[in-house]
Design a protein around this motif. Structure first.
Motif, PDB file in Angstrom:
ATOM      1  N   UNK A 119       0.860  -1.183   0.000  1.00  0.00           N
ATOM      2  CA  UNK A 119       0.000   0.000   0.000  1.00  0.00           C
ATOM      3  C   UNK A 119       0.902   1.241   0.000  1.00  0.00           C
ATOM      4  N   UNK A 120       0.285   2.400  -0.093  1.00  0.00           N
ATOM      5  CA  UNK A 120       1.046   3.657  -0.003  1.00  0.00           C
ATOM      6  C   UNK A 120       1.724   3.727   1.363  1.00  0.00           C
ATOM      7  N   UNK A 121       2.945   4.244   1.408  1.00  0.00           N
ATOM      8  CA  UNK A 121       3.707   4.292   2.655  1.00  0.00           C
ATOM      9  C   UNK A 121       3.069   5.215   3.691  1.00  0.00           C
ATOM     10  N   UNK A 122       2.514   6.328   3.251  1.00  0.00           N
ATOM     11  CA  UNK A 122       1.906   7.273   4.188  1.00  0.00           C
ATOM     12  C   UNK A 122       0.660   6.687   4.825  1.00  0.00           C
ATOM     13  N   UNK A 123       0.635   6.630   6.145  1.00  0.00           N
ATOM     14  CA  UNK A 123      -0.533   6.129   6.848  1.00  0.00           C
ATOM     15  C   UNK A 123      -0.615   4.619   6.976  1.00  0.00           C
ATOM     16  N   UNK A 124       0.318   3.873   6.396  1.00  0.00           N
ATOM     17  CA  UNK A 124       0.313   2.405   6.500  1.00  0.00           C
ATOM     18  C   UNK A 124       0.782   1.999   7.895  1.00  0.00           C
ATOM     19  N   UNK A 125       0.257   0.886   8.427  1.00  0.00           N
ATOM     20  CA  UNK A 125       0.697   0.428   9.755  1.00  0.00           C
ATOM     21  C   UNK A 125       2.205   0.137   9.813  1.00  0.00           C
ATOM     22  N   UNK A 126       2.744  -0.356   8.706  1.00  0.00           N
ATOM     23  CA  UNK A 126       4.171  -0.660   8.603  1.00  0.00           C
ATOM     24  C   UNK A 126       4.701  -0.061   7.306  1.00  0.00           C
ATOM     25  N   UNK A 127       5.976   0.279   7.319  1.00  0.00           N
ATOM     26  CA  UNK A 127       6.609   0.685   6.062  1.00  0.00           C
ATOM     27  C   UNK A 127       8.035   0.162   6.058  1.00  0.00           C
ATOM     28  N   UNK A 128       8.587   0.085   4.865  1.00  0.00           N
ATOM     29  CA  UNK A 128       9.948  -0.392   4.700  1.00  0.00           C
ATOM     30  C   UNK A 128      10.464  -0.031   3.328  1.00  0.00           C
ATOM     31  N   UNK A 129      11.676  -0.443   3.053  1.00  0.00           N
ATOM     32  CA  UNK A 129      12.336  -0.160   1.776  1.00  0.00           C
ATOM     33  C   UNK A 129      12.500  -1.474   1.015  1.00  0.00           C
ATOM     34  N   UNK A 130      12.141  -1.472  -0.255  1.00  0.00           N
ATOM     35  CA  UNK A 130      12.327  -2.664  -1.092  1.00  0.00           C
ATOM     36  C   UNK A 130      13.813  -2.837  -1.373  1.00  0.00           C
ATOM     37  N   UNK A 131      14.362  -3.970  -0.973  1.00  0.00           N
ATOM     38  CA  UNK A 131      15.757  -4.292  -1.272  1.00  0.00           C
ATOM     39  C   UNK A 131      15.890  -4.936  -2.647  1.00  0.00           C
ATOM     40  N   UNK A 132      14.941  -5.815  -2.986  1.00  0.00           N
ATOM     41  CA  UNK A 132      14.990  -6.481  -4.292  1.00  0.00           C
ATOM     42  C   UNK A 132      13.599  -6.922  -4.703  1.00  0.00           C
ATOM     43  N   UNK A 162       6.765  -1.945  -8.537  1.00  0.00           N
ATOM     44  CA  UNK A 162       7.659  -1.735  -7.411  1.00  0.00           C
ATOM     45  C   UNK A 162       9.089  -1.928  -7.881  1.00  0.00           C
ATOM     46  N   UNK A 163       9.989  -1.172  -7.257  1.00  0.00           N
ATOM     47  CA  UNK A 163      11.394  -1.324  -7.617  1.00  0.00           C
ATOM     48  C   UNK A 163      12.283  -1.144  -6.394  1.00  0.00           C
ATOM     49  N   UNK A 164      13.459  -1.698  -6.472  1.00  0.00           N
ATOM     50  CA  UNK A 164      14.411  -1.631  -5.367  1.00  0.00           C
ATOM     51  C   UNK A 164      14.669  -0.171  -5.009  1.00  0.00           C
ATOM     52  N   UNK A 165      14.786   0.085  -3.704  1.00  0.00           N
ATOM     53  CA  UNK A 165      15.044   1.421  -3.209  1.00  0.00           C
ATOM     54  C   UNK A 165      13.789   2.212  -2.874  1.00  0.00           C
ATOM     55  N   UNK A 166      12.642   1.725  -3.284  1.00  0.00           N
ATOM     56  CA  UNK A 166      11.375   2.422  -3.067  1.00  0.00           C
ATOM     57  C   UNK A 166      10.851   2.158  -1.659  1.00  0.00           C
ATOM     58  N   UNK A 167      10.333   3.232  -0.996  1.00  0.00           N
ATOM     59  CA  UNK A 167       9.669   3.071   0.302  1.00  0.00           C
ATOM     60  C   UNK A 167       8.230   2.672   0.020  1.00  0.00           C
ATOM     61  N   UNK A 168       7.785   1.625   0.710  1.00  0.00           N
ATOM     62  CA  UNK A 168       6.420   1.133   0.530  1.00  0.00           C
ATOM     63  C   UNK A 168       5.744   0.952   1.879  1.00  0.00           C
ATOM     64  N   UNK A 169       4.423   0.960   1.841  1.00  0.00           N
ATOM     65  CA  UNK A 169       3.640   0.622   3.015  1.00  0.00           C
ATOM     66  C   UNK A 169       3.243  -0.837   2.931  1.00  0.00           C
ATOM     67  N   UNK A 170       3.062  -1.451   4.091  1.00  0.00           N
ATOM     68  CA  UNK A 170       2.667  -2.852   4.168  1.00  0.00           C
ATOM     69  C   UNK A 170       1.395  -2.946   4.997  1.00  0.00           C
TER      70      UNK A 170
END
Length: 184
Positions: A119-132, A162-170
């Protein structure tokens, strides 16, 4: 059957499954191939060091493993160890609701990769960075850092961009988080 060509193996498994169900006979089939056990078995016995770790249907074994060993042995599993506050796992990337008993102070939790939605990183319960990101065909597998103390594996539809280096919401539904017994 693991050593067979993939197409032949799939046809043979399908035929064996059809035949066993049509005949209605009880069969004991011993295999180390988890996919084979899940496809052919009505009941599965998972063994650990010569002892029974769990008995159940493929669905029970997969979604409600009774131990960390079973969770990791059958299918891909994210195992997270974290403190719990007010019914949420407290993680570096946010707070993940777990539902259930709010008196729990620490947990070992299992989350299957396919139960995690991007999901979008803003407001998501969890967020992280895609490594691969690895394209698998019917899905893509992402490795995400920063959401947990360990890397998380996420299986997402291949239509998700999605691509590596992108911040994503989970987003993980609380009922997709399986609490496992704390082991000494």
């Amino acid at each position: 059957m693991t050593a067979l060509d993939a197409a032949l193996r799939d046809r043979l498994r399908g035929e064996l499954n059809r035949l066993l169900r049509a005949l209605g006979i009880t069969t004991i089939y011993v295999t180390h191939d988890q996919s084979e056990a899940m496809e052919l078995g009505d009941r599965i016995v998972v063994m650990q060091k010569g002892a029974i770790a769990q008995i159940g249907t493929p669905r029970e074994i997969y979604f409600t493993p009774k131990s960390r060993f079973v969770a990791e042995f059958i299918g891909a599993a994210n195992i997270i160890e974290a403190p719990v506050e007010n019914g949420h796992l407290v993680l570096p990337g946010g707070h993940q609701p777990i539902g259930g008993d709010e008196s729990v102070k620490a947990a070992v939790a299992m989350i299957r990769p396919e139960t995690i939605r991007i999901v979008e990183a803003g407001g998501a319960p969890l967020s992280g960075i895609i490594d691969s990101v690895s394209f698998i065909g019917d899905r893509q597998r992402m490795i995400v850092s920063g959401a947990s103390d360990k890397l998380l594996t996420v299986d997402a539809p291949n239509a998700v961009r999605a691509q590596a280096g992108e911040r994503i919401g989970l987003f993980i539904a609380p009922d997709a988080v399986r609490l496992l017994p704390l082991e000494n």
